[in-house]
Design a protein around this motif. Structure first.
Motif, short mmCIF file in Angstrom:
data_model
loop_
_atom_site.label_atom_id
_atom_site.label_comp_id
_atom_site.label_asym_id
_atom_site.label_seq_id
_atom_site.Cartn_x
_atom_site.Cartn_y
_atom_site.Cartn_z
N ASN A 210 12.45 -0.15 0.97
CA ASN A 210 13.09 -1.23 1.72
C ASN A 210 14.44 -0.82 2.29
O ASN A 210 14.78 -1.19 3.42
N ARG A 211 15.22 -0.11 1.51
CA ARG A 211 16.58 0.25 1.94
C ARG A 211 16.60 1.40 2.93
O ARG A 211 17.37 1.37 3.90
N ASN A 212 15.80 2.42 2.68
CA ASN A 212 15.97 3.66 3.43
C ASN A 212 14.73 4.15 4.16
O ASN A 212 14.77 5.21 4.78
N GLY A 213 13.61 3.45 4.06
CA GLY A 213 12.42 3.82 4.80
C GLY A 213 11.47 4.73 4.02
O GLY A 213 11.78 5.21 2.92
N LYS B 269 2.91 11.32 -23.35
CA LYS B 269 3.67 10.08 -23.47
C LYS B 269 2.80 8.87 -23.11
O LYS B 269 2.08 8.89 -22.13
N ASP B 270 2.88 7.83 -23.92
CA ASP B 270 2.19 6.57 -23.64
C ASP B 270 3.16 5.66 -22.90
O ASP B 270 3.96 4.96 -23.51
N PHE B 271 3.11 5.70 -21.58
CA PHE B 271 4.05 4.95 -20.76
C PHE B 271 3.93 3.44 -20.96
O PHE B 271 4.90 2.72 -20.82
N ALA B 272 2.75 2.97 -21.27
CA ALA B 272 2.55 1.54 -21.48
C ALA B 272 3.33 1.04 -22.70
O ALA B 272 3.63 -0.16 -22.80
N SER B 273 3.66 1.94 -23.60
CA SER B 273 4.40 1.53 -24.81
C SER B 273 5.90 1.40 -24.57
O SER B 273 6.62 0.91 -25.43
N ILE B 274 6.37 1.82 -23.41
CA ILE B 274 7.79 1.74 -23.08
C ILE B 274 8.00 0.45 -22.29
O ILE B 274 7.49 0.31 -21.18
N PRO B 275 8.72 -0.51 -22.87
CA PRO B 275 8.86 -1.82 -22.21
C PRO B 275 9.38 -1.70 -20.77
O PRO B 275 10.39 -1.05 -20.51
N ASN B 276 8.65 -2.29 -19.86
CA ASN B 276 9.02 -2.40 -18.45
C ASN B 276 9.14 -1.09 -17.70
O ASN B 276 9.59 -1.08 -16.55
N PHE B 277 8.79 0.03 -18.29
CA PHE B 277 8.98 1.32 -17.61
C PHE B 277 8.17 1.40 -16.32
O PHE B 277 8.72 1.74 -15.26
N LEU B 278 6.89 1.10 -16.38
CA LEU B 278 6.05 1.24 -15.20
C LEU B 278 6.44 0.24 -14.12
O LEU B 278 6.46 0.58 -12.93
N ASP B 279 6.79 -0.98 -14.51
CA ASP B 279 7.25 -1.97 -13.54
C ASP B 279 8.55 -1.51 -12.89
O ASP B 279 8.73 -1.62 -11.68
N SER B 280 9.46 -1.00 -13.70
CA SER B 280 10.74 -0.52 -13.16
C SER B 280 10.54 0.62 -12.18
O SER B 280 11.22 0.68 -11.15
N LEU B 281 9.62 1.50 -12.49
CA LEU B 281 9.33 2.61 -11.59
C LEU B 281 8.81 2.09 -10.26
O LEU B 281 9.28 2.50 -9.19
N TRP B 282 7.87 1.15 -10.30
CA TRP B 282 7.29 0.59 -9.08
C TRP B 282 8.38 -0.09 -8.24
O TRP B 282 8.49 0.13 -7.04
N PHE B 283 9.22 -0.91 -8.89
CA PHE B 283 10.24 -1.65 -8.16
C PHE B 283 11.35 -0.74 -7.64
O PHE B 283 11.94 -1.02 -6.59
N SER B 284 11.63 0.35 -8.32
CA SER B 284 12.64 1.28 -7.80
C SER B 284 12.12 1.97 -6.54
O SER B 284 12.88 2.21 -5.59
N ILE B 285 10.84 2.27 -6.51
CA ILE B 285 10.23 2.87 -5.31
C ILE B 285 10.24 1.85 -4.18
O ILE B 285 10.58 2.18 -3.04
N GLU B 286 9.88 0.61 -4.48
CA GLU B 286 9.89 -0.44 -3.46
C GLU B 286 11.30 -0.62 -2.89
O GLU B 286 11.48 -0.75 -1.68
N GLY B 287 12.30 -0.62 -3.75
CA GLY B 287 13.68 -0.75 -3.29
C GLY B 287 14.10 0.38 -2.38
O GLY B 287 14.75 0.16 -1.35
N GLU B 288 13.75 1.60 -2.74
CA GLU B 288 14.08 2.75 -1.90
C GLU B 288 13.39 2.63 -0.55
O GLU B 288 13.99 2.90 0.50
N ASP C 200 0.83 -1.20 0.00
CA ASP C 200 0.00 0.00 0.00
C ASP C 200 0.87 1.26 0.00
O ASP C 200 0.55 2.24 -0.67
N LEU C 201 1.96 1.22 0.76
CA LEU C 201 2.87 2.36 0.80
C LEU C 201 3.52 2.58 -0.57
O LEU C 201 3.62 3.72 -1.05
N VAL C 202 3.96 1.50 -1.19
CA VAL C 202 4.57 1.61 -2.51
C VAL C 202 3.56 2.14 -3.52
O VAL C 202 3.87 3.01 -4.33
#
Length: 66
Positions: free
Chosen positions: A46-49, A25-44, A5-7
């Motif tokens: 997890n690492r730093n609060g 911009k059609d973000f869905a047309s950029i391969p893995n962009f939205l997933d990468s954004l979500w996982f980069s936020i999750e990583g931050e 929920d936080l992510v």
């Protein structure tokens, strides 16, 4: 609140920033962009609060999309 929920909350902030900077911009047309954004936020989170992750999505330089 669950971590997912936080992510999701932070993801919405980041997505809104991208929409403001790249309104046509059609973000869905950029391969893995939205997933990468979500996982980069999750990583931050997890690492730093939550506070660091929030600062990351509000202030970090956006990836330039052409």
């Amino acid at each position: 609140m669950m971590k997912r929920d936080l992510v999701d909350e932070l993801y919405k902030i980041a997505y809104k920033r991208y929409r403001e900077k790249y309104p046509n911009k059609d973000f869905a047309s950029i391969p893995n962009f939205l997933d990468s954004l979500w996982f980069s936020i999750e990583g931050e989170l997890n690492r730093n609060g939550y506070d660091a992750a929030r600062k990351y999505v509000e202030e970090a330089d956006l990836i330039v999309l052409r």
